[in-house]
Design an enzyme around this catalytic site. Structure first.
Site, short mmCIF file in Angstrom:
data_model
loop_
_atom_site.label_atom_id
_atom_site.label_comp_id
_atom_site.label_asym_id
_atom_site.label_seq_id
_atom_site.Cartn_x
_atom_site.Cartn_y
_atom_site.Cartn_z
N HIS A 42 2.50 7.39 -7.44
CA HIS A 42 3.45 6.69 -6.56
C HIS A 42 3.23 7.23 -5.15
O HIS A 42 3.99 8.05 -4.65
CB HIS A 42 4.89 6.91 -7.02
CG HIS A 42 5.16 6.37 -8.40
ND1 HIS A 42 4.76 7.01 -9.54
CD2 HIS A 42 5.80 5.23 -8.80
CE1 HIS A 42 5.13 6.30 -10.61
NE2 HIS A 42 5.76 5.22 -10.18
N SER A 100 2.06 13.05 0.32
CA SER A 100 1.14 13.72 -0.61
C SER A 100 -0.30 13.21 -0.54
O SER A 100 -1.23 14.02 -0.64
CB SER A 100 1.68 13.65 -2.04
OG SER A 100 2.06 12.34 -2.39
N GLU A 118 0.11 2.48 -5.22
CA GLU A 118 1.41 2.17 -4.62
C GLU A 118 1.70 0.69 -4.86
O GLU A 118 0.84 -0.15 -4.66
CB GLU A 118 1.41 2.48 -3.12
CG GLU A 118 2.72 2.16 -2.42
CD GLU A 118 3.94 2.79 -3.09
OE1 GLU A 118 4.90 2.03 -3.35
OE2 GLU A 118 3.92 4.00 -3.37
N ASP A 143 0.94 -0.57 -11.02
CA ASP A 143 1.99 0.24 -11.63
C ASP A 143 1.45 1.66 -11.82
O ASP A 143 0.48 1.88 -12.54
CB ASP A 143 2.37 -0.37 -12.98
CG ASP A 143 3.47 0.40 -13.70
OD1 ASP A 143 3.70 1.58 -13.37
OD2 ASP A 143 4.11 -0.18 -14.59
N GLY A 144 2.10 2.62 -11.18
CA GLY A 144 1.63 4.00 -11.25
C GLY A 144 1.60 4.57 -12.65
O GLY A 144 0.69 5.33 -13.01
N ASP A 164 5.53 11.11 -8.96
CA ASP A 164 6.83 11.21 -8.26
C ASP A 164 7.39 9.82 -7.98
O ASP A 164 7.44 9.36 -6.84
CB ASP A 164 6.72 12.06 -6.99
CG ASP A 164 5.78 11.47 -5.96
OD1 ASP A 164 4.85 10.75 -6.36
OD2 ASP A 164 5.97 11.73 -4.76
#
Length: 280
Positions: A42, A100, A118, A143-144, A164
């Site tokens: 994410h 990040s 993302e 989709d992460g 996260d």
């Protein structure tokens, strides 16, 4: 449901904790020449303007990164992370906060690779533009959680997987556990770093119980609270759950957490803890 924008919260106390742990793990992986994968499920927009309407509206960074980035007594454990923050703020004014993916971009070596995901329609184009000239990086709108199935194991058999999600939906607390379990089946030697917010303590207890039930070993928990637990105040704490942590990480966080807590929480409320959920 994709209403969460990290730009409101960039550089807050939770980011400081998350990115301290992230940078220490990356630096540990770099101790061997062999390449590794950095997978961010994410990833967000990558870079955040602290003078933006979003950041100014909450002012959360003022009680986070702004309190530590120019301290003279900075612990050695924070050097890699803070050097990245300073790289994006060379004027000496705190204008940008690296998320990040950008921290990873600066810390990774030429032989390492980044896999960034993302889903938010506003953040994805920003993230893609940040990395369009970086041949080490692959940026996807996806989709992460699915990436934990699709992208593991890496060819190098070494990697850090940062998870996260925004926890907009209560189902995220279950999705992180099932996602880690799926990833672990494919890549049991990877380092998994899961960030979580403490809004309702009971949700975290349930999530940890579910994680223990997977049978996965070597699970370290690092938590920084700015306020006592509450069901009224929003996020009072955040934490990182690290599976297969580098051997130095426990001691490094025991060294640096008291300093972080003293700077980020001058009133002394809350707590800072490092403990094993499941040992080896």
């Amino acid at each position: 449901m994709l209403s969460y924008r990290h730009s409101f919260h960039a550089g807050n106390h939770a980011d400081v904790l998350k990115h301290t742990v992230q940078s220490l793990i990356i630096e540990s992986l770099k101790e061997k020449d062999k390449p590794f994968l950095y997978l961010d499920t994410h990833a967000g927009a990558g870079r955040y303007q602290l003078g933006s309407e979003h950041a100014e509206r909450t002012g959360e960074y003022l009680e986070g990164i702004a309190r530590i980035w120019q301290q003279d007594d900075l612990p050695a454990e924070l050097e890699a992370y803070i050097n990245v923050v300073k790289h994006f703020n060379r004027s000496g004014q705190l204008r940008y906060y690296p998320g990040s993916p950008l921290i990873a971009r600066l810390l990774l070596r030429e032989q390492d690779s980044l896999q960034l995901t993302e889903l938010h329609p506003s953040d994805y184009p920003l993230l893609r533009s940040e990395f369009q000239k970086d041949s080490r990086a692959r940026v996807e709108k996806a989709d992460g959680f699915q990436q934990l199935k699709a992208k593991l194991p890496p060819v190098s058999r070494r990697g850090l997987i940062l998870i996260d999600p925004p926890y907009e939906m209560k189902t995220d607390y279950q999705a992180v556990v099932s996602g880690i379990a799926e990833g672990y089946k494919r890549f049991a030697t990877g380092i998994y770093a899961l960030w979580y917010p403490v809004v309702l303590r009971q949700q975290i207890k349930r999530m940890i119980h579910d994680l223990e039930a997977t049978g996965i070993r070597k699970i370290l928990q690092i938590e920084l609270a700015v306020l006592p637990d509450s069901d009224r105040r929003g996020m009072t704490a955040s934490g990182m759950i690290v599976i297969n942590p580098p051997w130095k990480l426990e001691q490094q966080m025991n060294n640096v957490l008291p300093w972080l807590h003293s700077k980020l929480v001058p009133a002394g409320t809350g707590h800072a803890t490092v403990s094993w959920i499941v040992p080896e």
